[in-house]
Scaffold this motif. Structure first.
Motif, PDB file in Angstrom:
ATOM      1  N   LEU A 261      -1.180  12.211   8.090  1.00  0.00           N
ATOM      2  CA  LEU A 261       0.157  12.372   8.654  1.00  0.00           C
ATOM      3  C   LEU A 261       0.681  11.062   9.226  1.00  0.00           C
ATOM      4  O   LEU A 261       1.878  10.773   9.152  1.00  0.00           O
ATOM      5  CB  LEU A 261       0.162  13.461   9.729  1.00  0.00           C
ATOM      6  CG  LEU A 261       0.096  14.907   9.231  1.00  0.00           C
ATOM      7  CD1 LEU A 261       0.121  15.882  10.395  1.00  0.00           C
ATOM      8  CD2 LEU A 261       1.244  15.199   8.269  1.00  0.00           C
ATOM      9  N   SER A 262      -0.198  10.258   9.787  1.00  0.00           N
ATOM     10  CA  SER A 262       0.220   8.957  10.300  1.00  0.00           C
ATOM     11  C   SER A 262       0.635   8.031   9.155  1.00  0.00           C
ATOM     12  O   SER A 262       1.666   7.350   9.229  1.00  0.00           O
ATOM     13  CB  SER A 262      -0.913   8.327  11.109  1.00  0.00           C
ATOM     14  OG  SER A 262      -0.579   7.025  11.521  1.00  0.00           O
ATOM     15  N   VAL A 263      -0.161   8.014   8.097  1.00  0.00           N
ATOM     16  CA  VAL A 263       0.134   7.153   6.943  1.00  0.00           C
ATOM     17  C   VAL A 263       1.452   7.553   6.299  1.00  0.00           C
ATOM     18  O   VAL A 263       2.320   6.707   6.010  1.00  0.00           O
ATOM     19  CB  VAL A 263      -1.013   7.228   5.916  1.00  0.00           C
ATOM     20  CG1 VAL A 263      -0.598   6.576   4.596  1.00  0.00           C
ATOM     21  CG2 VAL A 263      -2.267   6.552   6.448  1.00  0.00           C
ATOM     22  N   VAL A 264       1.636   8.846   6.060  1.00  0.00           N
ATOM     23  CA  VAL A 264       2.834   9.300   5.361  1.00  0.00           C
ATOM     24  C   VAL A 264       4.077   9.140   6.236  1.00  0.00           C
ATOM     25  O   VAL A 264       5.193   8.950   5.734  1.00  0.00           O
ATOM     26  CB  VAL A 264       2.656  10.754   4.892  1.00  0.00           C
ATOM     27  CG1 VAL A 264       2.868  11.762   6.015  1.00  0.00           C
ATOM     28  CG2 VAL A 264       3.598  11.063   3.729  1.00  0.00           C
ATOM     29  N   PHE A 265       3.905   9.195   7.550  1.00  0.00           N
ATOM     30  CA  PHE A 265       5.035   8.952   8.452  1.00  0.00           C
ATOM     31  C   PHE A 265       5.580   7.548   8.248  1.00  0.00           C
ATOM     32  O   PHE A 265       6.800   7.342   8.130  1.00  0.00           O
ATOM     33  CB  PHE A 265       4.604   9.154   9.906  1.00  0.00           C
ATOM     34  CG  PHE A 265       5.644   8.723  10.908  1.00  0.00           C
ATOM     35  CD1 PHE A 265       6.709   9.549  11.217  1.00  0.00           C
ATOM     36  CD2 PHE A 265       5.562   7.480  11.533  1.00  0.00           C
ATOM     37  CE1 PHE A 265       7.671   9.145  12.134  1.00  0.00           C
ATOM     38  CE2 PHE A 265       6.511   7.079  12.451  1.00  0.00           C
ATOM     39  CZ  PHE A 265       7.573   7.919  12.759  1.00  0.00           C
ATOM     40  N   TRP A 266       4.690   6.563   8.183  1.00  0.00           N
ATOM     41  CA  TRP A 266       5.141   5.186   7.999  1.00  0.00           C
ATOM     42  C   TRP A 266       5.660   4.955   6.593  1.00  0.00           C
ATOM     43  O   TRP A 266       6.597   4.172   6.377  1.00  0.00           O
ATOM     44  CB  TRP A 266       4.016   4.211   8.335  1.00  0.00           C
ATOM     45  CG  TRP A 266       3.777   4.115   9.803  1.00  0.00           C
ATOM     46  CD1 TRP A 266       2.735   4.604  10.518  1.00  0.00           C
ATOM     47  CD2 TRP A 266       4.668   3.518  10.760  1.00  0.00           C
ATOM     48  NE1 TRP A 266       2.894   4.360  11.858  1.00  0.00           N
ATOM     49  CE2 TRP A 266       4.077   3.690  12.037  1.00  0.00           C
ATOM     50  CE3 TRP A 266       5.895   2.863  10.669  1.00  0.00           C
ATOM     51  CZ2 TRP A 266       4.678   3.221  13.202  1.00  0.00           C
ATOM     52  CZ3 TRP A 266       6.498   2.393  11.826  1.00  0.00           C
ATOM     53  CH2 TRP A 266       5.882   2.574  13.072  1.00  0.00           C
ATOM     54  N   THR A 320      -2.284   2.056   5.495  1.00  0.00           N
ATOM     55  CA  THR A 320      -0.930   2.288   5.990  1.00  0.00           C
ATOM     56  C   THR A 320       0.036   1.228   5.484  1.00  0.00           C
ATOM     57  O   THR A 320       1.174   1.530   5.101  1.00  0.00           O
ATOM     58  CB  THR A 320      -0.920   2.309   7.525  1.00  0.00           C
ATOM     59  OG1 THR A 320      -1.815   3.324   7.997  1.00  0.00           O
ATOM     60  CG2 THR A 320       0.475   2.603   8.059  1.00  0.00           C
ATOM     61  N   LEU A 321      -0.407  -0.021   5.450  1.00  0.00           N
ATOM     62  CA  LEU A 321       0.449  -1.106   4.967  1.00  0.00           C
ATOM     63  C   LEU A 321       0.778  -0.926   3.487  1.00  0.00           C
ATOM     64  O   LEU A 321       1.931  -1.110   3.068  1.00  0.00           O
ATOM     65  CB  LEU A 321      -0.232  -2.457   5.198  1.00  0.00           C
ATOM     66  CG  LEU A 321      -0.282  -2.950   6.648  1.00  0.00           C
ATOM     67  CD1 LEU A 321      -1.111  -4.228   6.745  1.00  0.00           C
ATOM     68  CD2 LEU A 321       1.127  -3.182   7.192  1.00  0.00           C
ATOM     69  N   ILE A 322      -0.226  -0.567   2.695  1.00  0.00           N
ATOM     70  CA  ILE A 322       0.012  -0.359   1.265  1.00  0.00           C
ATOM     71  C   ILE A 322       0.961   0.822   1.052  1.00  0.00           C
ATOM     72  O   ILE A 322       1.877   0.765   0.219  1.00  0.00           O
ATOM     73  CB  ILE A 322      -1.317  -0.122   0.522  1.00  0.00           C
ATOM     74  CG1 ILE A 322      -2.172  -1.387   0.573  1.00  0.00           C
ATOM     75  CG2 ILE A 322      -1.062   0.293  -0.931  1.00  0.00           C
ATOM     76  CD1 ILE A 322      -3.567  -1.211  -0.002  1.00  0.00           C
ATOM     77  N   ALA A 323       0.743   1.898   1.806  1.00  0.00           N
ATOM     78  CA  ALA A 323       1.626   3.062   1.705  1.00  0.00           C
ATOM     79  C   ALA A 323       3.052   2.694   2.099  1.00  0.00           C
ATOM     80  O   ALA A 323       4.024   3.172   1.495  1.00  0.00           O
ATOM     81  CB  ALA A 323       1.110   4.200   2.577  1.00  0.00           C
TER      82      ALA A 323
END
Length: 422
Positions: A261-266, A320-323
């Protein structure tokens, strides 16, 4: 204050409508990125089964998206938006009372499908309202604000609120979904009640469903329009398919269950920001160049890197950066809204209907790939398919060539096309 509102939101009525759509879509998107993993973990469903649920859901979204504009012309915008609200109530009640507790596909599929019919009527119905209310010279900006609010609601506020409630306050998943009714009700009140009556007619006495047929025949008359529709369908297909299997993959690779959820939020936060920027960049670098190189090729590369980072146990920050970069490139498909009408200058409305249908089909297509292939090629195979499709889209864009006007901006061309389409 009134002058500021008119400059930014075109009119006070649209300002309230925009915020209504933002809040409505926040409620509609609460479960977007965690429901598949929940059904797999607590409902003991396979990835293919959850993919089937979202495949049917995506098909309903596509159908509703296709019909929303014509229904608004025939019955009036406010009535169509209200129908969307009622369908959301009905679908949510049936889904939360009978579908979710049963953990049965026979209940979940039809009840969740009703929800898929609901939000396009409300959100895209308001888009018709924008087309009537906004002056022609400001319509491009008005539509841009709509998509900013739409994406910000469903992908940023909805995801962020879910993350907060589930992981900080430890709210039950079923209880969280009930709170979606608060969001959609508040959004509907703001958009439909507080904004008052329409200042301009949004109902045509001569409208019919014949326009839908024109939207089909143009695929034969203008093959490049069909190619553009396919590119739009590929655009967000991977992004919609990720929630079906990526959360489980992260857990299998020993990441914390809250990471997704944190990754997809960003991912979606960056996407929302760049939705406003790529149109401007496209004016400078060329519409097709932006879509082909940054959108298609960029998404293809980052899709593969996203999966590779997870399976190689990279840090959460790296993932997270790649996403986030993927979310940036995902927005680079925005200039398609200018390219499509230019491919059919005498049928701009029909061309835009194909673009909108491609957007709706993106839901269906993304989930369908998971449903069809996950049991045979596993997670890696699905990622390779998504990656390959982005490069197929890049090849298609080679043939979707259009002479970019030197004087007309992306906003101007999109404004004329959307005005004719709606």
């Amino acid at each position: 204050m009134g002058n500021i509102i008119n400059k930014i939101f075109v009119s006070p009525k649209l300002m309230l409508g925009y915020f209504g759509v933002l809040i409505f879509m926040a409620g509609e998107g609460l479960e977007l990125n965690w429901l598949p993993e929940y059904l797999q973990q607590y409902g003991h469903m396979t990835k293919a089964e959850t993919g089937l649920i979202y495949t049917v859901y995506g098909l309903m979204v596509a159908i509703s998206s296709w019909f929303s504009g014509v229904m608004a012309e025939i019955y009036g915008v406010r009535r169509v938006m209200f129908i969307g609200l009622i369908l959301f109530y009905i679908g949510s009640f049936l889904f939360l009372v009978f579908g979710m507790p049963s953990h049965s596909l026979y209940w979940i599929i039809p009840t969740y499908a009703i929800r898929g019919l609901a939000y396009p009527l409300f959100a895209y119905g308001f888009l018709v309202w924008v087309a009537y209310e906004a002056p022609a010279e400001k319509l491009g900006s008005a539509v841009g604000i709509f998509w900013f609010m739409y994406s910000g609601g469903v992908a940023v506020i909805g995801t962020g609120y879910s993350d907060l409630m589930l992981n900080t306050f430890h709210m039950e998943h079923l209880h969280l979904l009930w709170t979606a009714l608060i969001f959609v009700t508040l959004g509907a009140v703001i958009a439909l009640a507080l904004s008052g009556g329409d200042s301009k007619s949004t109902k045509s006495n001569h409208a019919s469903f014949s326009y839908l047929l024109n939207g089909l025949t143009i695929l034969v008359k203008k093959p490049k329009v069909a190619m553009g529709g396919i590119v739009r369908m590929i655009n967000t297909s991977a992004a919609y398919g990720f929630p079906v299997f990526i959360p489980a993959l992260l857990i299998a690779e020993h990441y914390d269950k809250h990471v997704w959820l944190s990754v997809v939020f960003w991912l979606w936060t960056v996407n929302v920001i760049f939705n406003l920027l790529w149109g401007i960049i496209g004016d400078k670098l060329g519409w097709r160049n932006v879509v082909m190189w940054f959108g298609c090729v960029g998404c293809g590369i980052t899709t593969f890197l996203f999966y590779y980072a997870i399976t190689s146990h990279a840090s959460v920050l790296t993932i997270t950066l790649i996403a986030s970069v993927y979310g940036c490139f995902l927005a680079a498909f925005v200039p398609l809204s200018a390219i499509m009408p230019m491919l059919a200058p005498n049928d701009k409305g029909a061309a835009m209907s194909i673009l909108n249908f491609g957007a709706g089909m993106s839901y269906f297509f993304g989930y369908f790939i998971v449903t069809l292939f996950i049991d045979y090629v596993d997670n890696a195979g699905v990622i390779y398919i998504y990656t390959g499709l982005y490069f197929v889209a890049a090849v298609l864009m080679i043939f979707v060539n259009v002479k970019q006007p030197s004087k007309d901006t992306v906003d101007h061309e999109a404004s004329l096309a959307i005005k004719e389409a709606l």
